[in-house]
Every structure is written in structure tokens, then in C-alpha cells.
Scaffold this active site. Structure first.
Site, mmCIF file in Angstrom:
data_model
loop_
_atom_site.group_PDB
_atom_site.id
_atom_site.type_symbol
_atom_site.label_atom_id
_atom_site.label_comp_id
_atom_site.label_asym_id
_atom_site.label_seq_id
_atom_site.Cartn_x
_atom_site.Cartn_y
_atom_site.Cartn_z
ATOM 1 N N THR A 138 6.565 -2.794 -3.319
ATOM 2 C CA THR A 138 6.419 -2.535 -1.895
ATOM 3 C C THR A 138 6.523 -1.037 -1.671
ATOM 4 O OG1 THR A 138 8.784 -2.574 -1.305
ATOM 5 C CG2 THR A 138 7.665 -4.710 -1.525
ATOM 6 N N CYS A 139 6.499 -0.626 -0.413
ATOM 7 C CA CYS A 139 6.592 0.815 -0.129
ATOM 8 C C CYS A 139 7.957 1.378 -0.515
ATOM 9 C CB CYS A 139 6.307 1.092 1.349
ATOM 10 S SG CYS A 139 7.412 0.237 2.495
ATOM 11 N N GLY A 181 -3.529 -4.741 6.939
ATOM 12 C CA GLY A 181 -2.567 -5.617 6.295
ATOM 13 C C GLY A 181 -1.388 -5.944 7.185
ATOM 14 N N ILE A 215 0.435 -2.963 9.014
ATOM 15 C CA ILE A 215 -0.376 -2.456 10.124
ATOM 16 C C ILE A 215 -0.338 -3.437 11.303
ATOM 17 C CG2 ILE A 215 -2.766 -2.040 10.872
ATOM 18 C CD1 ILE A 215 -1.554 0.342 9.481
#
Length: 417
Positions: free
Chosen positions: A49-50, A187, A190
Site C-alpha cells: 500500500t502507500c 481507484g 481517489i
């Protein structure tokens, strides 16, 4: 079975290192196959993930995982020193449970990570790299997360990354309602940001995506327009707020593109939030005047709001996790017994089949049924007792005393005293 977690997150590594080791959706299947092909790796699941990249494995040692990860990104293992953490066995179980419950997230108590874990579990299952250990771990982790959500208020006062984006925008512009907003990507992240931003009723909304169909779907729900990523150089100057989160492996928005955009805007400020890892916006863009660029790490201060009110709930969640770890230990211990139990049953069934066949032959030869039954009972009793009696007779001293105690407990002989 040995559970190992190797990873790095927003606590241990800066964004530049996290994006180096991140996995895009397109490479996940191949990476999983490569990982289980490594010596001593029996199961594998990758979470990317981020804020984190983690390898969950049933493996013989963590050293092989470090070498594999470093080699995959063309680095030496010592280059990753100080950034990686490694958990084994019960520490690995605790970490997995904490991640699923949002206790290890930048936003304490956030729920998005649970969906990301489920996606990672599904990818590993589809790739055929999920086995008994990892399946058992994550089915229980999902259950713990569900109970923590329903029995605590861990997420009640949390500020999500999406909400933090809106708050930051309000620090740059007097009112988001006067802004034109561009979302790059379509996604989950967003969509969350778009929902929060749409609630502020901005002047215009647009969605730029690699495929127009998906972009149009989100834009339609927001009452905005859709465009292709290829249109960005000609149109990005139209927007006051740009929020991006794609799975691209290289930046989509470069310094040159933003220099031209600022010139076209006559130096009116642009607020940009790059939520992607790897980054969608070249870091050099932050050096431009009139561009306010924030990354996921820059949002940390904003998302800490409300943290104090969630700390007491986090303590309750930690207690629940500790209790569930004990349950996992019991399950794992039970799994470790399975081969022995299976072999013991097979041994008993072999004796049973052999003696039953002997009894049938005796009956067929005309031997009295009562005599056959007595012989069957005697033979089976002798066969079952032969091994433990032989072990008792062969043992000496302290070992014999231990065997005697074990046999008495196994056969509950103490209850007959």
C-alpha cells in the site's frame, strides 16, 4: 510451519524507500510465484500500500526473504538495513492482527487497510501461494478486525487521508467551493477523496484515468467530466486542486508539465496531493513557486488530529488481540499434531485390518466363533500394547519415570487408582 513477516512501513522508511520496494498490481502474481520458488519458502502473500510493503510467509528463515526482496529491486541486502522489520511466530501473528485492526496505520483505526489485506489475500489465493498457515492466520485476522470495529470506538474520531486532503486544501484556498478539482486515477483512494471533496461543492470536477470507461463512471457519480491521462499536459492548468493516486510505476506529472501549467495560470497557486506509492508527481515539482505539493507522509500531522481520543480505544483493541493470539496458538498447536494423529490412526487401522482378516480365516476354517472372538481381542490388545510396553521396559532412570507418567496420563490410569 514457521510464520514470518518481513516488511517496512511509514514508521521505519521514508517515502523514497517505500516506493522503491512497492509492488504494483500488475507484478503481484509473478512476484508471488517467484517468492514461493525460493528455497525454504512454502507459502507467501504480499501486502503493498502507500504506507507499507510486507511479505507474509510460511518459510524456514527470514534471511532468504531479505535476499529475495533486495535482489528483486537490484539492491544489496545491507542497503535495506534500518528500514526493514522482521517478525516470527507469535510476534508475526500480533503484527498481522494489529495491521488488520488499523493499529499500525498512519491513521489510527482506519478501515481501508482491511480491504487492502483482503485484496492481498485474494491475490495470493489466485496465484496458488496461500496455504493452510496463511489462510488460517488471515481468516482469524479478519475476524479480529470485525470484532474490534464492533466492540470498540477505535475509528470514531479518526481523520482519514481523504478528509485530511480537504482540510489541507482549505488552508490554501479560502473556499474549496471556488476551486476546480482534478482527480488523477479512479481507484479506491481517489473515490474516497472524491466523496469528501464533492461534499464541499467545488466549482468543477474532472477525472483523468488511463481508461475512459472507468473514469466516466466515477465522474458521472460526481457530476463531473472524464478525460484520458494523455490529455493532462493540455488541460492540467485548468485546475486549482489536483489529487492523484494511480498504480503507475513512473511519475505521470513532471516538473516541465507543471512549469507550463503555472505559466498558463499566470501564477495562480495549485494545491497538489500525491497519494501514490510509487509517486505520481516528480518530487522536483515541490520546488516550483505557486505549487503546494503534499505526499502521504506530509499528511501525517493532519491525520493525527483526534488521536488522543482514540488511544484508550486502541488499548481495548490491543487486549482483544492478545486474547485472540492465544486462540491462534491453540489452533497452530492442533495443526502440528495432525501428522502424528494421522499416523497413529493409520497404525491402528493396519492392526485392525490384519487381525480382522486373521479372524475371518479362522471362522472359515470352522473354529468356534467364541474362540475366534477371544483370540481377536487378545491379539489386538497385545498389538496395541506392544510398543508402549517395550518403550517402558527399555527406558531407564529419569526417562523411564517420564514415560511412566506419560503413559499413566494417556491411559488415565490415575483415575483407576
Amino acid at each position: 510451519m514457521k510464520l514470518i513477516v518481513l516488511g517496512l512501513n511509514h514508521h521505519t522508511a521514508p517515502l523514497a524507500v517505500r516506493e522503491l520496494l512497492a509492488f504494483g498490481p500488475h507484478e503481484l502474481g509473478g512476484a508471488l510465484q517467484q517468492l514461493v520458488d525460493c528455497p525454504g519458502v512454502h507459502e507467501a502473500m504480499i501486502v503493498s500500500t502507500c504506507n507499507r510493503t510486507e511479505l507474509y510467509c510460511n518459510a524456514d528463515s527470514g534471511a532468504e526473504l531479505v535476499r529475495w526482496l533486495a535482489a528483486l529491486r537490484h539492491r544489496q541486502p545491507d542497503e535495506l538495513d534500518g528500514y526493514l522489520y522482521l517478525f516470527e511466530d507469535h510476534d508475526a501473528v500480533r503484527h498481522a492482527y494489529r495491521v488488520a485492526c488499523g493499529l499500525d496505520s498512519m491513521v489510527l483505526g482506519e478501515t481501508q487497510i482491511l480491504g487492502q489485506l483482503k485484496d492481498a489475500e485474494r491475490s495470493a489465493r489466485d496465484a496458488g501461494t496461500l496455504g493452510v498457515l496463511l489462510n488460517g492466520l488471515f481468516q482469524r485476522a479478519f475476524g479480529v478486525a470485525k470484532d474490534v470495529r464492533s466492540q470498540t470506538r477505535i475509528g470514531a474520531a479518526s481523520v482519514s487521508m481523504a478528509a485530511a486532503t480537504v482540510r489541507l486544501a482549505e488552508r490554501i484556498f479560502p473556499s474549496v467551493a471556488e476551486c476546480r478539482v482534478l482527480f488523477i486515477g479512479a481507484g479506491e483512494m481517489i473515490e474516497l477523496c472524491a466523496t469528501h471533496m464533492h461534499a464541499q461543492r467545488p466549482r468543477a470536477i474532472a477525472v483523468a484515468n488511463r481508461t475512459l470507461e472507468r473514469g466516466e463512471k466515477l465522474a458521472s457519480a460526481l457530476g463531473g467530466e472524464a478525460m484520458l491521462l494523455a490529455e493532462l499536459p493540455q488541460r492540467i492548468h485548468e485546475f486549482d486542486v489536483v489529487i492523484t493516486s494511480t498504480a503507475a510505476s513512473l511519475p505521470i506529472v513532471g516538473k516541465g508539465m507543471m512549469e507550463r501549467a503555472i505559466k498558463a495560470r499566470k501564477h495562480r497557486p495549485v494545491f497538489m496531493v500525491d497519494l501514490a506509492v510509487p509517486r505520481d508527481v516528480e518530487p522536483e515539482v515541490s520546488k516550483l513557486e505557486d505549487v503546494y505539493l503534499f505526499t502521504v507522509d506530509d499528511l501525517a500531522e493532519v491525520v493525527r488530529e483526534g488521536l488522543e481520543s482514540r488511544q484508550s480505544e486502541a488499548a481495548l483493541a490491543e487486549a482483544m488481540i492478545t486474547e485472540r493470539i492465544d486462540e491462534f496458538r491453540q489452533w497452530l498447536a492442533g495443526r502440528a499434531l495432525v501428522p502424528t494423529i494421522r499416523e497413529l490412526r493409520d497404525h491402528a487401522e493396519r492392526i485392525q485390518r490384519k487381525e480382522l482378516e486373521r479372524a475371518k480365516k479362522q471362522l472359515a476354517s470352522g473354529m468356534a466363533a467364541e474362540q475366534v472372538l477371544e483370540e481377536l481381542a487378545r491379539q489386538m490388545s497385545n498389538k496395541f500394547l506392544h510398543t508402549p510396553l517395550a518403550a517402558l521396559n527399555a527406558a531407564q532412570g529419569e526417562q523411564q519415570a517420564e514415560l511412566v507418567d506419560t503413559v499413566r496420563r494417556l491411559y488415565r490410569l490415575h483415575e483407576l487408582d
